[in-house]
Design a protein around this motif. Structure first.
Motif, PDB file in Angstrom:
ATOM      1  N   ILE A   4       0.807  -1.209   0.000  1.00  0.00           N
ATOM      2  CA  ILE A   4       0.000   0.000   0.000  1.00  0.00           C
ATOM      3  C   ILE A   4       0.848   1.271   0.000  1.00  0.00           C
ATOM      4  O   ILE A   4       0.509   2.257  -0.675  1.00  0.00           O
ATOM      5  N   LEU A   5       1.956   1.282   0.719  1.00  0.00           N
ATOM      6  CA  LEU A   5       2.760   2.512   0.823  1.00  0.00           C
ATOM      7  C   LEU A   5       3.353   2.930  -0.525  1.00  0.00           C
ATOM      8  O   LEU A   5       3.238   4.115  -0.904  1.00  0.00           O
ATOM      9  N   PRO A   6       3.983   2.034  -1.293  1.00  0.00           N
ATOM     10  CA  PRO A   6       4.481   2.436  -2.619  1.00  0.00           C
ATOM     11  C   PRO A   6       3.381   2.933  -3.552  1.00  0.00           C
ATOM     12  O   PRO A   6       3.595   3.875  -4.324  1.00  0.00           O
ATOM     13  N   TYR A   7       2.207   2.313  -3.487  1.00  0.00           N
ATOM     14  CA  TYR A   7       1.102   2.773  -4.332  1.00  0.00           C
ATOM     15  C   TYR A   7       0.671   4.178  -3.936  1.00  0.00           C
ATOM     16  O   TYR A   7       0.326   5.011  -4.789  1.00  0.00           O
ATOM     17  N   ALA A   8       0.669   4.468  -2.629  1.00  0.00           N
ATOM     18  CA  ALA A   8       0.295   5.800  -2.168  1.00  0.00           C
ATOM     19  C   ALA A   8       1.347   6.829  -2.566  1.00  0.00           C
ATOM     20  O   ALA A   8       1.011   7.938  -3.005  1.00  0.00           O
ATOM     21  N   LYS A   9       2.627   6.468  -2.437  1.00  0.00           N
ATOM     22  CA  LYS A   9       3.696   7.406  -2.782  1.00  0.00           C
ATOM     23  C   LYS A   9       3.738   7.695  -4.274  1.00  0.00           C
ATOM     24  O   LYS A   9       4.049   8.822  -4.691  1.00  0.00           O
ATOM     25  N   SER A  10       3.405   6.717  -5.094  1.00  0.00           N
ATOM     26  CA  SER A  10       3.451   6.902  -6.548  1.00  0.00           C
ATOM     27  C   SER A  10       2.207   7.590  -7.101  1.00  0.00           C
ATOM     28  O   SER A  10       2.185   7.988  -8.267  1.00  0.00           O
ATOM     29  N   GLY A  11       1.176   7.729  -6.279  1.00  0.00           N
ATOM     30  CA  GLY A  11      -0.060   8.351  -6.745  1.00  0.00           C
ATOM     31  C   GLY A  11      -1.022   7.398  -7.427  1.00  0.00           C
ATOM     32  O   GLY A  11      -2.063   7.834  -7.932  1.00  0.00           O
ATOM     33  N   LYS A  12      -0.691   6.112  -7.443  1.00  0.00           N
ATOM     34  CA  LYS A  12      -1.637   5.153  -8.009  1.00  0.00           C
ATOM     35  C   LYS A  12      -2.878   5.024  -7.130  1.00  0.00           C
ATOM     36  O   LYS A  12      -3.968   4.714  -7.614  1.00  0.00           O
ATOM     37  N   ILE A  13      -2.679   5.235  -5.819  1.00  0.00           N
ATOM     38  CA  ILE A  13      -3.803   5.322  -4.893  1.00  0.00           C
ATOM     39  C   ILE A  13      -3.663   6.647  -4.147  1.00  0.00           C
ATOM     40  O   ILE A  13      -2.663   6.886  -3.474  1.00  0.00           O
ATOM     41  N   VAL A  14      -4.649   7.509  -4.291  1.00  0.00           N
ATOM     42  CA  VAL A  14      -4.642   8.821  -3.639  1.00  0.00           C
ATOM     43  C   VAL A  14      -5.563   8.773  -2.426  1.00  0.00           C
ATOM     44  O   VAL A  14      -6.718   8.335  -2.527  1.00  0.00           O
ATOM     45  N   PHE A  15      -5.053   9.203  -1.280  1.00  0.00           N
ATOM     46  CA  PHE A  15      -5.858   9.306  -0.061  1.00  0.00           C
ATOM     47  C   PHE A  15      -6.200  10.777   0.163  1.00  0.00           C
ATOM     48  O   PHE A  15      -5.304  11.605   0.300  1.00  0.00           O
ATOM     49  N   TYR A  16      -7.500  11.071   0.208  1.00  0.00           N
ATOM     50  CA  TYR A  16      -7.942  12.454   0.327  1.00  0.00           C
ATOM     51  C   TYR A  16      -8.729  12.632   1.621  1.00  0.00           C
ATOM     52  O   TYR A  16      -9.690  11.908   1.879  1.00  0.00           O
ATOM     53  N   ASP A  17      -8.329  13.602   2.412  1.00  0.00           N
ATOM     54  CA  ASP A  17      -8.887  13.801   3.752  1.00  0.00           C
ATOM     55  C   ASP A  17      -9.920  14.926   3.754  1.00  0.00           C
ATOM     56  O   ASP A  17      -9.612  16.063   4.092  1.00  0.00           O
ATOM     57  N   ILE A  18     -11.154  14.601   3.388  1.00  0.00           N
ATOM     58  CA  ILE A  18     -12.226  15.588   3.490  1.00  0.00           C
ATOM     59  C   ILE A  18     -12.624  15.803   4.946  1.00  0.00           C
ATOM     60  O   ILE A  18     -13.030  16.885   5.355  1.00  0.00           O
ATOM     61  N   GLY A  19     -12.483  14.776   5.759  1.00  0.00           N
ATOM     62  CA  GLY A  19     -12.855  14.859   7.160  1.00  0.00           C
ATOM     63  C   GLY A  19     -12.138  15.966   7.909  1.00  0.00           C
ATOM     64  O   GLY A  19     -12.704  16.584   8.818  1.00  0.00           O
ATOM     65  N   TYR A  20     -10.893  16.237   7.531  1.00  0.00           N
ATOM     66  CA  TYR A  20     -10.122  17.296   8.183  1.00  0.00           C
ATOM     67  C   TYR A  20     -10.866  18.629   8.094  1.00  0.00           C
ATOM     68  O   TYR A  20     -10.919  19.392   9.062  1.00  0.00           O
ATOM     69  N   HIS A  21     -11.449  18.910   6.948  1.00  0.00           N
ATOM     70  CA  HIS A  21     -12.161  20.162   6.747  1.00  0.00           C
ATOM     71  C   HIS A  21     -13.557  20.118   7.379  1.00  0.00           C
ATOM     72  O   HIS A  21     -14.018  21.104   7.954  1.00  0.00           O
ATOM     73  N   LEU A  22     -14.227  18.970   7.309  1.00  0.00           N
ATOM     74  CA  LEU A  22     -15.574  18.860   7.852  1.00  0.00           C
ATOM     75  C   LEU A  22     -15.604  19.093   9.353  1.00  0.00           C
ATOM     76  O   LEU A  22     -16.535  19.707   9.895  1.00  0.00           O
ATOM     77  N   LEU A  23     -14.587  18.604  10.046  1.00  0.00           N
ATOM     78  CA  LEU A  23     -14.561  18.700  11.501  1.00  0.00           C
ATOM     79  C   LEU A  23     -14.136  20.071  12.003  1.00  0.00           C
ATOM     80  O   LEU A  23     -14.216  20.343  13.201  1.00  0.00           O
ATOM     81  N   ARG A  24     -13.695  20.946  11.094  1.00  0.00           N
ATOM     82  CA  ARG A  24     -13.173  22.243  11.513  1.00  0.00           C
ATOM     83  C   ARG A  24     -14.018  23.432  11.072  1.00  0.00           C
ATOM     84  O   ARG A  24     -13.785  24.541  11.522  1.00  0.00           O
ATOM     85  N   ILE A  25     -14.978  23.196  10.209  1.00  0.00           N
ATOM     86  CA  ILE A  25     -15.828  24.310   9.796  1.00  0.00           C
ATOM     87  C   ILE A  25     -16.900  24.545  10.855  1.00  0.00           C
ATOM     88  O   ILE A  25     -17.402  23.611  11.479  1.00  0.00           O
ATOM     89  N   GLU A  26     -17.237  25.803  11.082  1.00  0.00           N
ATOM     90  CA  GLU A  26     -18.198  26.151  12.122  1.00  0.00           C
ATOM     91  C   GLU A  26     -19.636  25.871  11.698  1.00  0.00           C
ATOM     92  O   GLU A  26     -20.479  25.499  12.511  1.00  0.00           O
TER      93      GLU A  26
END
Length: 237
Positions: free
Chosen positions: A85-107
């Motif tokens: 999983i780590l090489p795939y993530a580093k190469s961009g074959k699998i992209v992890f996108y954190d929408i939760g970071y923004h959802l938990l911080r908006i008022e």
């Protein structure tokens, strides 16, 4: 247009889970949205990652959209498997996108439509072939209009199908007889279970629904291995 859609049902997208494709006619129908549901610790995230890894091995870009958990934690947890999983993530074959970071911080809470527009924008920008969304259940209390969920999920699923991506949506199972809107709207529903029997944890999988393909709806045994989850064509008991 309609002929092309019909011909799609002849193709299959591998789930990446050994033993599962054989139970659903060779795999998932491409371009559709499927639900993976189950209690905590049943393997939902593992199946999602296996699905993306199977695509990466076939040179298909994958996108993991996290609505709550930190993707770094997900990657760390998945490194216990031999999935590369780590090489795939580093190469961009699998992209992890954190929408939760923004959802938990908006008022101000978002509406379901606003949330789905954000998700669709990410999918459109990344242009993946496979998508995992984790999870709708975790954000039920973070939206401003919970009563509009069914309508907006229906619109969202249609928009994903128009983008021609095969999507797994992860959802927590709240109870075995209380189905949420995504159960009815998704093209297929795969439910994970775990039971205690003689002081031993028994894990199982059931294909509750799978449109467009014959499938085995009986409960099947599941085991965790170094390669992730494996499904066996046998009863768990």
């Amino acid at each position: 247009m309609y002929i092309g859609e019909i011909l799609k049902t002849l193709d299959r997208v591998s789930t990446g889970v050994p033993g599962l494709d054989e139970l659903i006619g060779g795999g998932l129908i491409p371009g559709r949205v499927y639900l993976i549901s189950g209690p905590p610790g049943s393997g939902k995230t593992t199946i999602g990652v296996q699905f993306l890894v199977a695509g990466a091995r076939n040179n298909e870009k994958g996108l993991y959209i996290s609505l709550v958990d930190d993707p770094k934690v997900i990657i760390q947890d998945m490194m216990k498997y031999d999935l590369n999983i780590l090489p795939y993530a580093k190469s961009g074959k699998i992209v992890f996108y954190d929408i939760g970071y923004h959802l938990l911080r908006i008022e101000q809470k978002l509406t379901w439509r606003e949330l789905f527009v954000k998700i669709k924008d990410v999918v459109s920008a990344e242009r993946p072939k496979r998508v995992v969304i984790d999870s709708f259940t975790s954000i039920e209390q973070l939206v401003a209009d919970p009563e509009n969920k069914r309508r907006e999920i229906g619109n969202f699923i249609r928009s994903l199908e128009e983008l021609d991506v095969t999507t797994l949506v992860i959802s927590e199972m709240l109870s075995s007889d209380n189905y949420t809107d995504e159960y009815y709207l998704a093209s297929g529903v795969i439910v994970l279970h775990h039971f205690m029997r003689n002081y031993t944890m028994i894990r199982a999988l059931q294909i509750l629904k799978m449109r467009g393909t014959p499938h085995d709806s009986n409960i099947k045994r599941v085991r965790f291995s170094k390669e992730g989850i494996r499904v066996y064509n046998e009863a768990p008991f």
